[in-house]
Design an enzyme around this catalytic site. Structure first.
Site, mmCIF file in Angstrom:
data_model
loop_
_atom_site.group_PDB
_atom_site.id
_atom_site.type_symbol
_atom_site.label_atom_id
_atom_site.label_comp_id
_atom_site.label_asym_id
_atom_site.label_seq_id
_atom_site.Cartn_x
_atom_site.Cartn_y
_atom_site.Cartn_z
ATOM 1 N N HIS A 103 0.868 -1.182 0.000
ATOM 2 C CA HIS A 103 0.000 0.000 0.000
ATOM 3 C C HIS A 103 0.903 1.229 0.000
ATOM 4 C CE1 HIS A 103 -4.195 -0.964 -0.060
ATOM 5 N NE2 HIS A 103 -4.024 -1.964 0.778
ATOM 6 N N ASP A 108 -4.847 2.095 1.774
ATOM 7 C CA ASP A 108 -5.206 1.510 3.083
ATOM 8 C C ASP A 108 -5.739 2.601 4.008
ATOM 9 O OD1 ASP A 108 -2.669 2.701 2.981
ATOM 10 O OD2 ASP A 108 -1.853 1.481 4.601
ATOM 11 N N TYR A 301 -7.352 7.617 -17.617
ATOM 12 C CA TYR A 301 -8.365 8.361 -16.871
ATOM 13 C C TYR A 301 -8.585 9.744 -17.470
ATOM 14 C CZ TYR A 301 -6.925 4.797 -13.528
ATOM 15 O OH TYR A 301 -6.590 3.613 -12.933
ATOM 16 N N GLU A 375 0.176 8.420 11.335
ATOM 17 C CA GLU A 375 -1.184 7.923 11.592
ATOM 18 C C GLU A 375 -2.054 8.909 12.367
ATOM 19 O OE1 GLU A 375 -0.206 4.096 13.260
ATOM 20 O OE2 GLU A 375 -0.691 3.082 11.385
#
Ligand SMILES: [Zn+2]
Ligand SMILES: [Zn+2]
Length: 398
Positions: A103, A108, A301, A375
């Site tokens: 990831h 994630d 895209y 985090e």
């Protein structure tokens, strides 16, 4: 307690759980369109909150959280779930257990964050009108883009949401900051493949050959003038060829040369006309020099436009949530995102979550083996998106 305060308090309450979910996902990454266990895990989590998801686009999920008057309005929130073919070199307890898959783009983080947002909103169902639709999509990193499959399979129908919001980690932005950009934001990305065909021969007898190396060189130089002479100079656009293969030798002229590159644009009209020009120019240069050029374009895209009104509204929500000193403008990028597909169907806004922390040594860019996030970003992202959704559903009345 106001709804904003309730969201902040729930966000604090659930933050350890969100970090755990992120670490589980980080340790168990899956490549694009192979997110079977990831989808299973996300579905389990949603069910544990009391939300029943539906499978969509093979490895995607869609789920709804109904507030009061659920039919009054629908707002969609999106997370992508796929990882990249990169060997992680971070030495962390939650290091990837799937060797060679990582990831490294923070999906994630997006997935665990949207799970946290879902848990918060589900706890506050009695506090908002309308419905929040959750989109957990596969395959952001690989053409044709999981978002296109989500749309094909009806993620934006029955009824159509009034808007869609997505977030992405941003290692250039310190943790605690949230970045926005109205309007033109990310580029379309198409792959351009040129097969230049000549006639091989002895390097000392070019008169008996048609040299595809020289033809390919002219094509590469010639195509740059599409960018410098045909493109609107006020709109960014890029043509880069990063791969040339001509398997001759010092004294051998090869039969053909293969060239591959990427074309990026911030405007669909220009994109189409430029792709057309690339094809015509490459073909005619080759022909004029006695060879041939086969042009193959793999469309990627589309260009991503952040709906200005929606972006202003969620930016205001962010100012209320993290304080205006923590809300910043971000620049356009010629990177591409399949979230752009949603922006072609409904008003869409894509914003950036600061994840950098120099003091902790967290500075690596996305798509690198050392990418990681602070985090602490997860203690903001969940409640922030919940607040954006509640505000969108309420219109201007909150
Ligand atoms: Zn990526
Ligand atoms: Zn990404």
């Amino acid at each position: 307690m106001s709804v904003l305060e309730k969201i902040k308090s729930l966000s604090r309450q659930y933050s350890n759980e969100v970090v755990e979910m992120r670490r589980h996902l980080h340790a168990n990454p899956e490549l694009s369109y192979q997110e079977f266990n990831t989808a299973k895990y996300v579905a389990q989590q949603l069910r544990s909150f009391g939300i029943e998801p539906e499978e969509i686009a093979t490895t995607g999920l869609v789920a709804e959280i109904e507030g009061k008057n659920p039919a009054s309005k629908v707002v969609a929130l999106r997370a992508d779930m796929d990882a990249l073919p990169i060997l992680e070199t971070n030495d962390v307890p939650y290091k990837s257990k799937n060797t060679g898959v990582m990831h490294a783009c923070g999906h994630d983080v997006h997935t665990s964050s949207l799970l946290g947002t879902a848990k918060i909103l589900n706890s506050l169902k009695g506090e908002f009108d309308g419905t929040v639709r959750l989109l957990f999509q596969p395959g952001e990193e690989k053409n044709p883009g999981g978002a296109s499959y989500m749309i094909r399979d009806g993620a934006l129908e029955n009824p159509r949401p009034s808007s869609i919001i997505g977030q992405h980690v941003f290692p250039l932005l310190p943790v605690g900051k949230i970045g926005f950009r109205e309007g033109m934001y990310m580029a379309s990305a198409d792959e351009v493949y040129l097969r230049v065909i000549g006639k091989g021969g002895h390097g000392a007898s070019p008169d008996l050959a048609v040299d595809p190396i020289v033809i390919a060189s002219h094509i590469i130089i010639g195509l740059q003038q599409i960018i410098s002479r045909n493109a609107n100079p006020r709109q960014p656009t890029v043509l880069t060829f990063g791969n040339i293969i001509g398997k001759g030798a010092t004294n051998i002229i090869p039969d053909e040369v293969n060239v591959a590159g990427t074309f990026r644009a911030m405007n669909e009209e220009w994109r189409n006309s430029a792709l057309d020009k690339i094809k015509k120019m490459a073909e005619s240069i080759a022909e004029g020099m006695g060879g041939k050029c086969e042009v193959n374009i793999s469309r990627g895209y589309p260009y991503l436009e952040n709906n200005p009104e929606l972006t202003r509204r969620i930016r205001k929500a962010a100012e209320e949530y993290v304080g205006s000193e923590n809300v910043v403008d971000i620049d356009i990028t010629l990177g591409a995102e399949d979230f752009a597909y949603y922006s072609q169907v409904v008003p869409a806004a894509f914003y950036r979550l600061g994840t950098r922390n120099e003091a902790k040594g967290i500075t690596s860019y996305v798509h690198t083996p050392t990418f990681n996030i602070d985090e602490d970003a997860l203690s903001i992202s969940t409640g922030l998106m919940a607040w954006m959704a509640v505000k969108e559903l309420a219109g201007a009345s909150v």
